[in-house]
Scaffold this motif. Structure first.
Motif, mmCIF file in Angstrom:
data_model
loop_
_atom_site.group_PDB
_atom_site.id
_atom_site.type_symbol
_atom_site.label_atom_id
_atom_site.label_comp_id
_atom_site.label_asym_id
_atom_site.label_seq_id
_atom_site.Cartn_x
_atom_site.Cartn_y
_atom_site.Cartn_z
ATOM 1 N N ALA A 131 -8.560 1.359 -5.864
ATOM 2 C CA ALA A 131 -8.707 -0.077 -6.108
ATOM 3 C C ALA A 131 -8.006 -0.472 -7.403
ATOM 4 N N PHE A 132 -8.141 0.362 -8.447
ATOM 5 C CA PHE A 132 -7.390 0.148 -9.681
ATOM 6 C C PHE A 132 -6.126 0.983 -9.593
ATOM 7 N N ASN A 133 -5.005 0.312 -9.354
ATOM 8 C CA ASN A 133 -3.772 1.038 -9.077
ATOM 9 C C ASN A 133 -2.838 1.089 -10.283
ATOM 10 N N LEU A 134 -1.709 1.737 -10.092
ATOM 11 C CA LEU A 134 -0.789 1.984 -11.196
ATOM 12 C C LEU A 134 -0.179 0.690 -11.730
ATOM 13 N N GLN A 135 0.055 -0.275 -10.855
ATOM 14 C CA GLN A 135 0.617 -1.546 -11.293
ATOM 15 C C GLN A 135 -0.357 -2.286 -12.218
ATOM 16 N N MET A 136 -1.646 -2.204 -11.913
ATOM 17 C CA MET A 136 -2.653 -2.826 -12.770
ATOM 18 C C MET A 136 -2.709 -2.135 -14.133
ATOM 19 N N ALA A 137 -2.626 -0.814 -14.113
ATOM 20 C CA ALA A 137 -2.648 -0.054 -15.361
ATOM 21 C C ALA A 137 -1.450 -0.415 -16.231
ATOM 22 N N ARG A 138 -0.299 -0.576 -15.607
ATOM 23 C CA ARG A 138 0.895 -0.966 -16.355
ATOM 24 C C ARG A 138 0.718 -2.360 -16.959
ATOM 25 N N ASP A 146 7.848 3.677 -15.625
ATOM 26 C CA ASP A 146 9.045 3.871 -14.803
ATOM 27 C C ASP A 146 9.243 5.358 -14.511
ATOM 28 N N ILE A 147 9.024 6.184 -15.525
ATOM 29 C CA ILE A 147 9.145 7.637 -15.368
ATOM 30 C C ILE A 147 8.100 8.141 -14.380
ATOM 31 N N ILE A 148 6.868 7.665 -14.554
ATOM 32 C CA ILE A 148 5.771 8.090 -13.695
ATOM 33 C C ILE A 148 5.990 7.640 -12.258
ATOM 34 N N VAL A 164 2.797 12.419 -5.187
ATOM 35 C CA VAL A 164 1.486 12.639 -5.805
ATOM 36 C C VAL A 164 1.018 11.362 -6.500
ATOM 37 N N GLN A 165 -0.265 11.273 -6.699
ATOM 38 C CA GLN A 165 -0.848 10.101 -7.334
ATOM 39 C C GLN A 165 -1.014 10.312 -8.837
ATOM 40 N N LEU A 166 -0.961 9.199 -9.580
ATOM 41 C CA LEU A 166 -1.449 9.171 -10.947
ATOM 42 C C LEU A 166 -2.452 8.029 -11.035
ATOM 43 N N LEU A 167 -3.681 8.374 -11.360
ATOM 44 C CA LEU A 167 -4.774 7.417 -11.444
ATOM 45 C C LEU A 167 -5.201 7.290 -12.898
ATOM 46 N N VAL A 168 -5.316 6.067 -13.381
ATOM 47 C CA VAL A 168 -5.718 5.839 -14.766
ATOM 48 C C VAL A 168 -7.210 5.545 -14.802
ATOM 49 N N ALA A 169 -7.929 6.307 -15.613
ATOM 50 C CA ALA A 169 -9.391 6.230 -15.651
ATOM 51 C C ALA A 169 -9.858 5.031 -16.474
ATOM 52 N N GLU A 170 -9.776 3.858 -15.864
ATOM 53 C CA GLU A 170 -10.236 2.620 -16.496
ATOM 54 C C GLU A 170 -11.533 2.185 -15.826
ATOM 55 N N ASN A 171 -12.652 2.648 -16.379
ATOM 56 C CA ASN A 171 -13.947 2.415 -15.741
ATOM 57 C C ASN A 171 -14.414 0.962 -15.805
ATOM 58 N N MET A 224 0.855 -1.194 0.000
ATOM 59 C CA MET A 224 0.000 0.000 0.000
ATOM 60 C C MET A 224 0.884 1.235 0.000
ATOM 61 N N SER A 225 0.586 2.183 -0.873
ATOM 62 C CA SER A 225 1.346 3.419 -0.974
ATOM 63 C C SER A 225 0.612 4.551 -0.280
ATOM 64 N N THR A 226 1.380 5.532 0.172
ATOM 65 C CA THR A 226 0.796 6.705 0.805
ATOM 66 C C THR A 226 1.280 7.953 0.069
ATOM 67 N N TYR A 227 0.353 8.843 -0.243
ATOM 68 C CA TYR A 227 0.659 10.055 -0.990
ATOM 69 C C TYR A 227 0.178 11.268 -0.196
ATOM 70 N N LYS A 228 0.515 12.434 -0.703
ATOM 71 C CA LYS A 228 -0.020 13.663 -0.129
ATOM 72 C C LYS A 228 -1.539 13.647 -0.272
ATOM 73 N N ARG A 229 -2.212 13.927 0.809
ATOM 74 C CA ARG A 229 -3.671 13.970 0.765
ATOM 75 C C ARG A 229 -4.138 15.330 0.259
ATOM 76 N N VAL A 230 -5.246 15.311 -0.450
ATOM 77 C CA VAL A 230 -5.871 16.564 -0.858
ATOM 78 C C VAL A 230 -6.748 17.032 0.291
ATOM 79 N N GLU A 231 -6.368 18.121 0.895
ATOM 80 C CA GLU A 231 -7.116 18.660 2.030
ATOM 81 C C GLU A 231 -8.195 19.618 1.517
#
Length: 330
Positions: free
Chosen positions: A301-308, A112-114, A123-130, A1-8
């Motif tokens: 739930a859909f994370n960066l590893q799944m997107a890759r 790898d760059i991301i 920061v997070q990068l979320l891929v919009a895979e509905n 599980m990763s932890t990022y800056k939260r959006v307050e």
């Protein structure tokens, strides 16, 4: 599980690109509590129009202006695929979270760059895979886990339709081919049934043109079954998209409408399941999960590893079919 800056406080999302997909997401997000919307376009009039239409808080006449704005905490990239990597890098470097429309990047190594930027900037990068959030996919996972049809032998996915493209989707350098631009939804689908895709092989239909418009993908699952995906923009489907898919087991089978209208189980127990049509595409569930991830600082739930992994399978399908996936850098 990763932890990022939260959006307050308010989750302030700026859409980069004001096309149809941005409108669809904005229409849903404007009803979310604690979310504010902004719009950016290379044509200021279009950004202003979207801000008015979707009750936005502001608009920008360039993508960079939105990325650099202190009023924005998240950018939602809704531009064509060939611009995704550069815009994601620019936004993450500026300390902004990113939601990136699918398909995310042309190469799995781009992650790898991301990932490096994600760790450096927090920061997070979320891929919009509905499709990952489709109610029908969730129900299928549950049914398969119950072993109602015995040992699974074959899976068949019908994702054929007739789709005419005359915009940037017709340019392989911008959008890749049909499997990359649209079929990635189904690559994700066949990978998240509770079975592990071990490898895929792509087969190109003849006379499909360039970039390709039809592809057959055969998936070998680590647990033993074999899956076949037919993806096409060149097949006339009933009612412009009503199709049936099947899963075959040693004690029965599952028939389901590919979009998710129904699931019929014939096995040790017979069941007719209606997953629901209120969020049949899974988009609302996806956006709710993304907003929660931004607020908590935890993975969606859909994370960066799944997107890759989805991109890796697309690469494998193209490579085995003899297609070289190329693109223009913008």
């Amino acid at each position: 599980m990763s932890t990022y800056k939260r959006v307050e406080g308010q989750v302030r999302i700026a859409f980069l690109g004001c096309g149809a997909i941005a409108g669809k997401h904005a229409k849903r997000l404007k009803g979310f509590a604690g979310v504010e919307l902004y719009f950016a376009s290379r044509a200021e009039s279009k950004a202003r129009k979207y801000a008015d239409q979707y009750k936005g808080k502001g608009f920008f006449s360039s993508y960079t202006a939105a990325i650099q704005s202190p009023d924005v905490s998240v950018v939602f990239i809704c531009t064509p695929p060939d611009s995704h990597l550069a815009l994601s890098m620019e936004a993450m470097t500026a300390g902004k979270h990113v939601i990136c429309e699918k398909p995310s990047f042309f190469h799995s190594t781009d992650f790898d760059i991301i990932d490096k930027l994600r760790q450096e900037k927090g920061v997070q990068l979320l891929v919009a895979e509905n499709y990952f959030y489709k109610p029908a996919l969730k129900k299928l996972r549950e049914v398969l886990a119950m072993n109602l049809i015995g040992d699974i032998r074959f899976l068949f996915f019908n994702a054929t339709k007739s789709q005419q493209v005359s915009d940037w989707r017709a340019d392989g350098g911008i959008a890749g081919g049909a499997l990359f631009e649209g079929g990635i939804h189904w690559i994700n689908y066949i990978s998240n049934l509770g079975l592990t895709v071990q490898s895929v092989t792509g087969f190109l239909a003849s006379n499909t043109g360039k970039p390709e418009r039809s592809m057959q993908v055969v998936a070998k699952y680590a647990e033993g079954p074999v899956g076949t995906l037919l993806y096409s923009w060149e097949v006339n489907a009933l009612f412009r998209g009503l199709r049936n898919s099947r899963i075959f087991g040693s004690k029965g089978s599952i028939k389901f409408e590919s979009n998710g209208l129904y699931i019929f189980v014939r096995g040790e127990k017979w069941r007719l399941i209606f997953p629901g049509i209120r969020d049949i595409g899974g988009t609302k569930g996806m956006l709710a999960d993304f907003v929660n991830a931004l607020r908590t600082g935890e993975d969606a739930a859909f994370n960066l590893q799944m997107a890759r992994h989805d991109i890796e399978l697309i690469e494998q399908a193209y490579q085995t079919s003899g297609i070289l996936l190329t693109h223009n850098c913008r």
